[in-house]
Design an enzyme around this catalytic site. Sequence first.
Site, short mmCIF file in Angstrom:
data_model
loop_
_atom_site.label_atom_id
_atom_site.label_comp_id
_atom_site.label_asym_id
_atom_site.label_seq_id
_atom_site.Cartn_x
_atom_site.Cartn_y
_atom_site.Cartn_z
N CYS A 247 -2.82 -2.19 -3.82
CA CYS A 247 -2.59 -0.91 -4.49
C CYS A 247 -1.26 -0.30 -4.02
CB CYS A 247 -3.77 0.02 -4.18
SG CYS A 247 -3.59 1.66 -4.90
N CYS B 81 -1.24 3.46 -3.52
CA CYS B 81 -1.99 3.91 -2.34
C CYS B 81 -1.21 3.63 -1.06
CB CYS B 81 -3.32 3.17 -2.22
SG CYS B 81 -4.33 3.18 -3.70
N ASP B 82 -0.62 2.43 -0.94
CA ASP B 82 -0.09 1.97 0.35
C ASP B 82 1.42 1.87 0.41
OD1 ASP B 82 -2.72 1.69 1.16
OD2 ASP B 82 -2.85 -0.40 0.51
#
Length: 258
Positions: free
Chosen positions: A86, A89-90
């Site tokens: 992701c 997200c990261d």
Amino acid sequence: MDNYPGLPGMNGYDMGMKFKEHADGLGADFMQAEVQEIEMEENEKVIKTSNGDFKTKSIIIATGARHRKLGVPGEEEHVGLGVSYCATCDGAFFRDKTVVVVGGGDVAVEDAIFLGRICKKVYLVHRRDELRAAKSLQEKLFEMENVECIWDTTVTNINGEQQVESVTTRNLKDEKEADLKVDGIFIAVGILPNTEMFKDNLKMDEGRYIVAEEDGKTNIPGVFAAGDVRTKMLRQIVTAASDGANAVTSAQEYLIYQ
Ligand SMILES: Cc1cc2nc3c(=O)[nH]c(=O)nc-3n(C[C@H](O)[C@H](O)[C@H](O)COP(=O)(O)OP(=O)(O)OC[C@H]3O[C@@H](n4cnc5c(N)ncnc54)[C@H](O)[C@@H]3O)c2cc1C
């Protein structure tokens, strides 16, 4: 989890426990069991689980989705240590670093563009010699000077003592292997919704997501879908939580007016 409003730096496990405590306090009953089959008649639903059968009038399905894995050595061991599924997200953890994205569809190209804006260098490894992604995305990608596409190639190993340090690639045309020094690898080779058990009852799209709008309603009255499992634009915790609120409201309405 750095992108849930108001809770920066919270880890996923702690967040889950907080959600559970909150629901516990409001009187929710919890049970751990695997749902094996659901009979979905209009007036009665029977949920068959590893811990007994339950009859209900309404169900909210929130079984989530899983990222398709590459299935190469080093992948499992490095999840959270440089292997990510992701980018939104990261990605922030890889600011000014070098990463590789694997895939050739819309998500892979969107990830490469997103990462290209924050990373020093991005490699996009794809097993064919052209991308499947939308042309408009491809045009944006090819404009980026720090993104390099590596065609006809797969990743065969993810290496590193603790954190990811490099990936081994293999060119599918000449079979040559190479070592690519990277700090992280973003795998974007597809998502599989956990919908296998509903395939005979519920309407799904071509990606096997349950077709449901913001109100969570599916093609069967009294059956609602919330979170990653339904057709939607963005699959994140904040949108899953909002789906939960909407689906509960729809289920309440169904129980009152059915
Ligand atoms: C590695 C990783 C990192 C992520 N990082 C972020 C992030 O930083 N920020 C963010 O917003 N989002 C992030 N996401 C996405 C986020 O986790 C999801 O969008 C969110 O959890 C979706 O919630 P959900 O309730 O729909 O599904 P899930 O959280 O996936 O929950 C589904 C649940 O259903 C259970 N289940 C499935 N089938 C059955 C069955 N047959 N019987 C019983 N139970 C079943 C599963 O065990 C699971 O507990 C990340 C995802 C991954 C994989």
